[in-house]
Design a protein around this motif. Sequence first.
Motif, PDB file in Angstrom:
ATOM      1  N   PRO A 195     -16.541  12.459 -13.420  1.00 54.49           N
ATOM      2  CA  PRO A 195     -17.277  13.716 -13.602  1.00 54.49           C
ATOM      3  C   PRO A 195     -16.283  14.874 -13.683  1.00 54.49           C
ATOM      4  N   ALA A 196     -16.713  15.986 -14.258  1.00 50.83           N
ATOM      5  CA  ALA A 196     -15.836  17.148 -14.380  1.00 50.83           C
ATOM      6  C   ALA A 196     -15.351  17.586 -13.002  1.00 50.83           C
ATOM      7  N   GLY A 197     -14.028  17.698 -12.874  1.00 50.38           N
ATOM      8  CA  GLY A 197     -13.454  18.125 -11.606  1.00 50.38           C
ATOM      9  C   GLY A 197     -13.049  16.996 -10.686  1.00 50.38           C
ATOM     10  N   ALA A 198     -13.394  15.756 -11.009  1.00 53.00           N
ATOM     11  CA  ALA A 198     -13.073  14.616 -10.155  1.00 53.00           C
ATOM     12  C   ALA A 198     -11.751  13.984 -10.577  1.00 53.00           C
ATOM     13  N   VAL A 199     -11.113  13.300  -9.644  1.00 57.76           N
ATOM     14  CA  VAL A 199      -9.879  12.557  -9.901  1.00 57.76           C
ATOM     15  C   VAL A 199     -10.023  11.165  -9.288  1.00 57.76           C
ATOM     16  N   PRO A 200      -9.260  10.179  -9.769  1.00 61.08           N
ATOM     17  CA  PRO A 200      -9.341   8.840  -9.166  1.00 61.08           C
ATOM     18  C   PRO A 200      -8.785   8.835  -7.746  1.00 61.08           C
ATOM     19  N   LEU A 201      -9.365   7.977  -6.916  1.00 60.95           N
ATOM     20  CA  LEU A 201      -8.826   7.732  -5.583  1.00 60.95           C
ATOM     21  C   LEU A 201      -7.856   6.555  -5.650  1.00 60.95           C
ATOM     22  N   ALA A 202      -7.036   6.409  -4.627  1.00 67.14           N
ATOM     23  CA  ALA A 202      -6.131   5.266  -4.569  1.00 67.14           C
ATOM     24  C   ALA A 202      -6.950   3.977  -4.556  1.00 67.14           C
ATOM     25  N   PRO A 203      -6.691   3.037  -5.452  1.00 66.86           N
ATOM     26  CA  PRO A 203      -7.448   1.779  -5.486  1.00 66.86           C
ATOM     27  C   PRO A 203      -7.357   1.043  -4.151  1.00 66.86           C
ATOM     28  N   ALA A 204      -8.469   0.457  -3.729  1.00 69.13           N
ATOM     29  CA  ALA A 204      -8.518  -0.296  -2.475  1.00 69.13           C
ATOM     30  C   ALA A 204      -8.487  -1.783  -2.783  1.00 69.13           C
ATOM     31  N   GLU A 205      -7.518  -2.500  -2.223  1.00 65.97           N
ATOM     32  CA  GLU A 205      -7.413  -3.931  -2.455  1.00 65.97           C
ATOM     33  C   GLU A 205      -8.473  -4.682  -1.661  1.00 65.97           C
ATOM     34  N   ILE A 206      -8.937  -5.806  -2.223  1.00 64.49           N
ATOM     35  CA  ILE A 206      -9.984  -6.614  -1.609  1.00 64.49           C
ATOM     36  C   ILE A 206      -9.449  -8.016  -1.356  1.00 64.49           C
ATOM     37  N   ASP A 207      -9.562  -8.464  -0.117  1.00 64.81           N
ATOM     38  CA  ASP A 207      -9.230  -9.843   0.222  1.00 64.81           C
ATOM     39  C   ASP A 207     -10.495 -10.669   0.045  1.00 64.81           C
ATOM     40  N   PRO A 208     -10.511 -11.615  -0.911  1.00 61.71           N
ATOM     41  CA  PRO A 208     -11.755 -12.362  -1.187  1.00 61.71           C
ATOM     42  C   PRO A 208     -12.246 -13.191  -0.010  1.00 61.71           C
ATOM     43  N   ASP A 209     -11.358 -13.489   0.938  1.00 65.20           N
ATOM     44  CA  ASP A 209     -11.738 -14.337   2.066  1.00 65.20           C
ATOM     45  C   ASP A 209     -12.225 -13.549   3.279  1.00 65.20           C
ATOM     46  N   THR A 210     -11.719 -12.326   3.472  1.00 65.86           N
ATOM     47  CA  THR A 210     -12.032 -11.600   4.708  1.00 65.86           C
ATOM     48  C   THR A 210     -12.675 -10.237   4.512  1.00 65.86           C
ATOM     49  N   SER A 211     -12.436  -9.591   3.376  1.00 66.14           N
ATOM     50  CA  SER A 211     -12.953  -8.227   3.183  1.00 66.14           C
ATOM     51  C   SER A 211     -14.473  -8.221   3.168  1.00 66.14           C
ATOM     52  N   SER A 212     -15.056  -7.321   3.957  1.00 60.51           N
ATOM     53  CA  SER A 212     -16.517  -7.309   4.042  1.00 60.51           C
ATOM     54  C   SER A 212     -17.113  -5.912   4.155  1.00 60.51           C
ATOM     55  N   THR A 213     -16.298  -4.918   4.517  1.00 59.15           N
ATOM     56  CA  THR A 213     -16.831  -3.580   4.789  1.00 59.15           C
ATOM     57  C   THR A 213     -16.058  -2.513   4.023  1.00 59.15           C
ATOM     58  N   VAL A 214     -16.797  -1.620   3.368  1.00 56.29           N
ATOM     59  CA  VAL A 214     -16.200  -0.473   2.706  1.00 56.29           C
ATOM     60  C   VAL A 214     -16.302   0.726   3.643  1.00 56.29           C
ATOM     61  N   VAL A 215     -15.189   1.420   3.832  1.00 57.94           N
ATOM     62  CA  VAL A 215     -15.160   2.622   4.677  1.00 57.94           C
ATOM     63  C   VAL A 215     -14.760   3.804   3.808  1.00 57.94           C
ATOM     64  N   CYS A 216     -15.643   4.800   3.700  1.00 58.40           N
ATOM     65  CA  CYS A 216     -15.383   6.011   2.926  1.00 58.40           C
ATOM     66  C   CYS A 216     -15.317   7.202   3.882  1.00 58.40           C
ATOM     67  N   VAL A 217     -14.453   8.145   3.586  1.00 60.19           N
ATOM     68  CA  VAL A 217     -14.352   9.344   4.422  1.00 60.19           C
ATOM     69  C   VAL A 217     -14.202  10.564   3.521  1.00 60.19           C
ATOM     70  N   SER A 218     -14.893  11.641   3.887  1.00 63.23           N
ATOM     71  CA  SER A 218     -14.829  12.872   3.098  1.00 63.23           C
ATOM     72  C   SER A 218     -13.889  13.868   3.747  1.00 63.23           C
ATOM     73  N   SER A 219     -13.486  14.856   2.976  1.00 68.25           N
ATOM     74  CA  SER A 219     -12.564  15.881   3.480  1.00 68.25           C
ATOM     75  C   SER A 219     -13.188  16.722   4.582  1.00 68.25           C
ATOM     76  N   ASP A 220     -14.508  16.679   4.720  1.00 70.89           N
ATOM     77  CA  ASP A 220     -15.199  17.454   5.762  1.00 70.89           C
ATOM     78  C   ASP A 220     -15.474  16.621   7.009  1.00 70.89           C
ATOM     79  N   GLY A 221     -14.922  15.407   7.058  1.00 69.55           N
ATOM     80  CA  GLY A 221     -15.023  14.613   8.271  1.00 69.55           C
ATOM     81  C   GLY A 221     -16.196  13.680   8.351  1.00 69.55           C
ATOM     82  N   TYR A 222     -16.897  13.420   7.261  1.00 69.89           N
ATOM     83  CA  TYR A 222     -17.994  12.459   7.277  1.00 69.89           C
ATOM     84  C   TYR A 222     -17.459  11.076   6.921  1.00 69.89           C
ATOM     85  N   LEU A 223     -17.778  10.099   7.754  1.00 63.16           N
ATOM     86  CA  LEU A 223     -17.313   8.731   7.537  1.00 63.16           C
ATOM     87  C   LEU A 223     -18.522   7.799   7.450  1.00 63.16           C
TER      88      LEU A 223
END
Length: 314
Positions: A195-223
């Motif tokens: 979207p206009a004004g957006a930039v890519p975030l650092a890609p997050a690697e996924i372990d196919p055997d163990t990865s299960s939870t996505v954690v997002c955090v905003s600049s205003d402290g919302y997780l």
Amino acid sequence: MKIRGEQDELDKERDELDRTLKSAARLKTLIKTEILADADTYGDERRTQIVEREAAQALKQEDLVPSEPVSIVLSKSGWARLAKGHEIDPVSLNYRAGDEYQHSAHGRSNEQAVFLDESGRAYALPAHSLPSARGLGEPLSSRFTPPDGSSFIYCLAGSADKKILLASSFGYGFVTQLENLYSRMKAGKAMISLPAGAVPLAPAEIDPDTSSTVVCVSSDGYLLAFPLKEVPELAKGKGNKLINIPPKRLKAGDEHITGLIVMSEKDEILVWAGQRYLRMGEKDIDHFRGDRAQRGRKLPRGFQRVTRIERAID
């Protein structure tokens, strides 16, 4: 009388041979009968194996490159280089005057090195073709032609089927395989729709055997933490909303996604606010769990101006 009897038999044999020689069908039948009779008399089980092979192909240059662990290092000015091994500290390398460390990735010498720019385009080249980290590297602009004003900001490496989570600072993302980022074009490949004004975030690697939870955090402290299975898998595009940020705050630039990570039950993460960080494990994350696209919950006081998020390494 005996001679005449023998002559009659020979006449019959002659007539039979004439009929056989004059008929192609009779000849084939005779040959088939004799071969089958010989096979029954003298034949045994097949001793050789009949194996179907694929057509031979010429070796590619990549097939001749040894598979060694390497580290790809990218500077803020868009210079890239290749270091042997995964133990190197990329921050401590020498950089050109006015330049510094930007990003790095671990892979192998016979794999592709992938780069992302600020416009969401992906570029790829053989990792072994990069110059040695003993020098200062070379500018990626000599290999690729990114859009005007767009800088290279991230690099990736690994096997073609490696899965990663790509997202924008406006909170939209999707899961994809690394091979979807491969491109032979100097102009790269449009990978993330921003979207206009957006930039890519650092890609997050996924372990196919163990990865299960996505954690997002905003600049205003919302997780917000939610199951990885709720994120769609796409070849490219914008993706789905990962965390909710009020549109007015996004457009005004008051809040954006600082980072995201995909973790397992045993992982711990570091949430940085300036020079301070908050270490969080599985039990700490439980308080912030919800469904994808929710607002999330506020972090404790003192950690509400989040600058980055990363996996803790002991």
